[in-house]
Design a protein around this motif. Structure first.
Motif, short mmCIF file in Angstrom:
data_model
loop_
_atom_site.label_atom_id
_atom_site.label_comp_id
_atom_site.label_asym_id
_atom_site.label_seq_id
_atom_site.Cartn_x
_atom_site.Cartn_y
_atom_site.Cartn_z
N SER A 1 10.81 3.07 -0.97
CA SER A 1 11.91 2.34 -1.59
C SER A 1 12.01 0.93 -1.02
O SER A 1 11.69 0.69 0.14
CB SER A 1 13.21 3.10 -1.36
OG SER A 1 14.28 2.40 -1.97
N HIS A 2 12.47 0.04 -1.89
CA HIS A 2 12.81 -1.32 -1.43
C HIS A 2 14.30 -1.40 -1.14
O HIS A 2 14.82 -2.46 -0.81
CB HIS A 2 12.43 -2.35 -2.49
CG HIS A 2 10.96 -2.57 -2.60
ND1 HIS A 2 10.25 -3.29 -1.67
CD2 HIS A 2 10.05 -2.15 -3.50
CE1 HIS A 2 8.98 -3.32 -2.00
NE2 HIS A 2 8.82 -2.62 -3.11
N ASN A 3 14.98 -0.27 -1.36
CA ASN A 3 16.41 -0.25 -1.12
C ASN A 3 16.66 0.23 0.32
O ASN A 3 16.62 1.42 0.62
CB ASN A 3 17.06 0.69 -2.14
CG ASN A 3 18.56 0.72 -2.01
OD1 ASN A 3 19.10 0.46 -0.94
ND2 ASN A 3 19.23 1.04 -3.10
N GLY B 1 0.79 -1.24 0.00
CA GLY B 1 0.00 0.00 0.00
C GLY B 1 0.82 1.29 0.00
O GLY B 1 0.26 2.38 0.13
N LYS B 2 2.12 1.17 -0.18
CA LYS B 2 2.99 2.35 -0.12
C LYS B 2 2.65 3.39 -1.19
O LYS B 2 2.42 4.56 -0.90
CB LYS B 2 4.47 1.94 -0.26
CG LYS B 2 4.90 0.88 0.73
CD LYS B 2 6.33 0.47 0.53
CE LYS B 2 6.63 -0.25 -0.76
NZ LYS B 2 6.01 -1.57 -0.88
N SER B 3 2.64 2.93 -2.46
CA SER B 3 2.38 3.86 -3.57
C SER B 3 0.97 4.44 -3.45
O SER B 3 0.74 5.62 -3.73
CB SER B 3 2.50 3.16 -4.92
OG SER B 3 3.76 2.58 -5.02
N THR B 4 0.05 3.60 -3.02
CA THR B 4 -1.33 4.04 -2.87
C THR B 4 -1.42 5.17 -1.85
O THR B 4 -2.06 6.20 -2.10
CB THR B 4 -2.21 2.85 -2.43
OG1 THR B 4 -2.10 1.81 -3.40
CG2 THR B 4 -3.66 3.26 -2.27
N LEU B 5 -0.74 4.98 -0.73
CA LEU B 5 -0.77 6.01 0.31
C LEU B 5 -0.14 7.31 -0.21
O LEU B 5 -0.68 8.40 0.02
CB LEU B 5 -0.02 5.50 1.56
CG LEU B 5 -0.05 6.42 2.77
CD1 LEU B 5 -1.49 6.65 3.24
CD2 LEU B 5 0.77 5.84 3.92
#
Ligand SMILES: Nc1ncnc2c1ncn2[C@@H]1O[C@H](COP(=O)(O)OP(=O)(O)OP(=O)(O)O)[C@@H](O)[C@H]1O
Length: 291
Positions: free
Chosen positions: A221-223, A80-84
């Motif tokens: 980020s996944h980094n 839900g990161k991008s959605t938020l």
């Protein structure tokens, strides 16, 4: 001292936010073979299948972001990161709750405005104008944007259409345009992941600068290294819920234990750590990756 005062000024307040996507026609097109098949297979649900399906992407999320903060948003795929971020940018409506922002949030500012058939040069102007920069200011900053993006490092690419750029080059240009302006609230979604290491370093330095200019930066980020290098606070979303909100190192430790990223790089040194690994609930890991 001034910084202390600044850091207490809220810029984004999310209060019990739910975000729900509605996907139309999940049963396939009305006359399509898929729809017919669906009706045969799921007679009882035929009507339902032809209707709208809900995806509850963000659940009851609350937080307050302050001026001068750089906040990392982490979580496994589909959490839900991008959605938020889109909702904070005002691009998605919330189902329940409220999002208040002080100032104009920019989701990397210019994504929607850039056009693939136009040159990088044209797109810098287009993106700058879309962010509300006066033409003169764009002209002034043009060369800095090009240099920052590194697009011309291997030739005169800035005068070629953007469709000829690699995805990494395009992401770099987008970030460079967005970063040319001082933002009240800058929302960055994975921009740093696509650039090479030297571009990442430049971007991280620029994010620190943006923070000093009193803005608030959110970085998805996944980094984990990018998050650690850039943010002092982290929000961890999992299955749409806010699992943790706290100082970067504290949250990252828990997150890495959850994802199993806390791989023992040097077994000799890692001797005292198994204790921390053991309490990680196995079920959590199982349900974490819907996509
Ligand atoms: N346009 C959409 N329509 C319907 N569902 C969507 C849409 N966009 C995202 N979703 C769903 O919402 C949930 C959250 O997706 P989102 O893209 O916000 O996650 P994410 O944490 O940014 O994932 P990732 O790390 O993979 O980019 C997922 O279940 C996803 O399938």
């Amino acid at each position: 001292m001034a910084e202390n005062v600044n850091s207490r000024i809220p810029t984004v307040v999310a209060d019990g936010v739910d975000i729900v996507y509605r996907v139309n026609g999940t049963g396939g097109g009305r006359g399509s073979a898929t729809a017919a098949l669906n009706r045969i297979l799921r007679r009882k649900q035929a009507e339902k299948a032809a209707g709208v399906r809900k995806v509850h992407a963000v659940r009851n999320v609350s937080f307050v972001a302050y001026r001068g903060e750089a906040i990392g948003l982490i979580g496994t795929n589909g959490s839900g990161k991008s959605t938020l971020l889109k909702a904070v940018a005002g691009l998605l409506p919330v189902e329940n709750g409220h999002i208040y922002t002080d100032g104009q949030p920019s989701l990397l500012g210019v994504n929607a405005a850039l056009m693939n058939d136009l040159t990088g040069e044209r797109n810098i102007f287009l993106g700058g104008l879309a962010m509300g920069m006066p033409r003169e200011q764009i002209k002034e900053r043009y060369q800095d944007i090009v240099d920052f993006s590194g697009i011309n490092e291997k030739g005169d690419f800035i005068t070629l259409p953007m469709r000829t750029y690699s995805s990494g080059m395009a992401a770099r240009l987008r970030f460079s345009i967005a970063a040319a302006k001082d933002h009240d609230v800058l929302l960055i979604d994975e921009a740093l992941a696509t650039g090479d290491r030297s571009f990442q370093r430049r971007s991280e330095a620029r994010i620190r600068e943006l923070r000093r200019h009193a803005g608030t930066v959110f970085l998805v980020s996944h980094n984990n290294k990018s998050i650690r290098d850039t943010c002092e606070r982290v929000l961890w979303l999992e299955r749409g819920e806010l699992r943790m909100d706290g100082p970067t190192e504290e949250v990252m430790k828990e997150y890495e234990a959850f994802t199993g990223d806390k791989a023992p790089k040097k077994p000799a040194k890692a001797a005292p750590k198994p204790q921390q690994k053991a309490p990680v609930p196995a079920q959590d890991t199982k349900v974490a990756l819907p996509s």
